[in-house]
Design an enzyme around this catalytic site. Structure first.
Site, short mmCIF file in Angstrom:
data_model
loop_
_atom_site.label_atom_id
_atom_site.label_comp_id
_atom_site.label_asym_id
_atom_site.label_seq_id
_atom_site.Cartn_x
_atom_site.Cartn_y
_atom_site.Cartn_z
N ASP A 155 21.43 54.76 47.95
CA ASP A 155 20.19 54.03 47.67
C ASP A 155 19.08 54.79 48.40
OD1 ASP A 155 17.97 52.37 47.74
OD2 ASP A 155 19.14 50.52 47.98
N ARG B 238 16.59 49.30 21.87
CA ARG B 238 17.37 49.29 23.10
C ARG B 238 17.62 50.70 23.64
NH1 ARG B 238 22.02 47.27 21.67
NH2 ARG B 238 21.31 45.30 20.83
N LYS C 209 9.05 50.20 44.47
CA LYS C 209 8.41 50.51 45.75
C LYS C 209 7.46 51.70 45.60
CE LYS C 209 11.10 47.19 47.02
NZ LYS C 209 12.46 47.36 47.49
N TYR D 54 20.63 47.13 52.10
CA TYR D 54 19.69 46.12 51.59
C TYR D 54 20.46 44.83 51.29
CZ TYR D 54 16.18 44.46 48.16
OH TYR D 54 15.26 43.75 47.45
C1 PLP Z 1 13.62 46.63 47.10
C2 PLP Z 1 14.87 47.39 47.31
C3 PLP Z 1 15.89 47.38 46.35
C4 PLP Z 1 15.83 46.52 45.11
O1 PLP Z 1 14.79 46.82 44.30
P1 PLP Z 1 14.13 45.75 43.28
O2 PLP Z 1 13.35 46.61 42.39
O3 PLP Z 1 13.32 44.82 44.14
O4 PLP Z 1 15.25 45.03 42.61
C5 PLP Z 1 17.01 48.15 46.59
N1 PLP Z 1 17.13 48.87 47.70
C6 PLP Z 1 16.19 48.89 48.65
C7 PLP Z 1 16.40 49.72 49.86
C8 PLP Z 1 15.02 48.14 48.49
O5 PLP Z 1 14.11 48.13 49.44
#
Ligand code: PLP
Length: 410
Positions: free
Chosen positions: A195, A69, A220, A123
């Site tokens: 974010d 972990r 992403k 988001y």
């Molecule tokens: C896709 C996304 C997330 C979440 O990411 P996941 O890996 O799909 O959980 C958070 N913030 C933004 C701006 C995103 O586009």
């Protein structure tokens, strides 16, 4: 995993190549640095040579074998690499997804009775988290107009503990004055979280612009290949230590196979972002001249909303932007998206392949309007494009014929 290496005098491309490749992770004691990439260490049990070693072991130290972990060199290398490309970071915690990263960060700092401020362009799963998970744990969330410092200040109260920023917002693309918002938060003792999935540290260095914690969906841009999910949070020493403990408390782990895929993606991220940015800019500029388009929402494009702040604060962009059709209907927009041959229809973005999705934020926004200020009420049907690595001319030709399908469906 915290970092002791100082790469701050190297450029972002060089750091992206060197980051996380400690010789002890890419070789054996006899052959340090023998291969380019850290191996995939699949391990739950870590073995000790004898009882004395087990008893002497520091149980909670970064980068030391202990138990699965706490990770192994593959995950440590990815965390260290992300720390080394985020100026000002002391360490990075990995999470199984971007949403898990945002949850892990917010659950580190918020307590029952606290108020969280959230930008209105956040988001959607972040909003859902506020209305569900956080409310169940006694945290109240208030939303504010992303582009207004006054609205942020007006939303603050003496129970406000943290603010979640997202810039540009991943649907409507408003750019926030992050340095000013982070400073206003700091002055009130409010923790700021960004974010930063759109820009990555290559486009916007969040911690050096005053933010306390930078979270990212690695799914992403870092993955870049639409085959792997993960999230991260990077911070200075104090928040890093707290994030790491909370993440351990929640039992969050990422697999070494996924960490290895993320490291592979990270090596080419700068090049992919540059190519996607150039292609997106060309396509956004072309769309701006089209009679079917009311508004292009691409902060990288001069004249687009948020461009001035973007040009002031950002070092680079990416392939994600939106545009709004001139009137029409939801069905006509569906016809446009269905007619696109080179764009997949699907969530996520930042992969090598182009994607298109509808933008319909009206029903989820609570503190600011959609259509955006200055746009007509009938211009509310948006399309979000994630531009991949296909040739720009092919993508433009594809959008042109799909706009024909939109006209035919009016
Ligand atoms: C896709 C996304 C997330 C979440 O990411 P996941 O890996 O799909 O959980 C958070 N913030 C933004 C701006 C995103 O586009």
């Amino acid at each position: 995993m915290s970092s002791s290496d100082n790469m701050s005098d190297l450029g972002p491309g060089t750091r992206g190549v060197l980051a996380g490749r400690r010789e002890e992770w890419t070789g054996t004691p006899d052959h340090p640095g023998a291969v380019v990439n850290p191996a995939v260490w699949r391990a739950s049990t870590h073995l000790y040579p004898d009882m004395a070693a087990l008893r002497a072991h520091p149980a909670n130290e970064d980068g030391r074998f202990y138990y699965g972990r706490r990770g192994a060199p593959t995950q440590w290398a990815l965390a260290e690499a992300l720390t080394q490309i985020e100026p000002g970071a002391a360490g990075t915690v990995l999470y199984p997804s971007g949403v898990a990263a945002i949850a892990g960060v917010l659950l580190t700092m918020l307590r029952p009775g606290d108020v969280l401020l959230m930008t209105d362009n956040a988001y959607e799963p972040s909003r859902v988290m506020a209305r569900g998970l956080l409310r169940d744990f006694g945290v109240e969330t208030r939303w504010f107009d992303p582009t207004s410092i006054g609205a942020f200040e007006a939303a603050c109260c003496d129970r406000t503990k943290a603010v979640l920023l997202e810039s540009p917002g991943s649907l409507t693309m408003e750019v926030q004055d992050v340095p000013a918002l982070a400073a206003a938060a700091k002055a009130r003792g409010i923790v700021s979280v960004l974010d930063n999935t759109w820009a990555s540290p290559l486009g916007f260095a969040g911690l050096s612009h005053g933010v306390d914690i930078v979270a990212m969906s690695l799914t992403k841009h870092v993955s870049g290949h639409s085959d792997c999910m993960m999230g991260s949070a990077s911070a200075g020493p104090d928040w890093y230590r707290k994030l790491r403990l909370r993440s351990q408390g929640l039992g969050l782990v990422v697999s070494p196979d996924d960490a290895s895929l993320m490291l592979r993606g990270l090596r080419t991220m700068k090049m992919r972002l540059e190519a996607e940015t150039a292609s997106a800019l060309a396509i956004a500029g072309w769309l701006e001249g089209r009679p079917e388009v009311a508004r292009v929402l691409c902060p990288m494009l001069p004249g687009s909303p948020g461009h001035e702040l973007w040009a002031r604060d950002f070092a680079g962009g990416c392939g994600l932007f939106s545009f709004v059709l001139k009137g029409g209907s939801s069905a006509a927009r569906d016809a446009l998206i269905d007619a696109l041959a080179l764009f997949g229809i699907g969530y996520s973005w930042g992969g090598f392949e182009s994607l298109a999705t509808p933008v319909d934020p009206a029903s989820i926004r609570t503190a600011s309007a959609w259509p955006l200020a200055g746009m007509a009420m009938e211009d509310r049907f948006g399309v979000r494009l994630s531009i991949g690595l296909e040739d720009t001319a092919d993508l433009i030709a594809d959008i042109e014929q799909a706009l024909g399908a939109w006209r035919a469906a009016l």
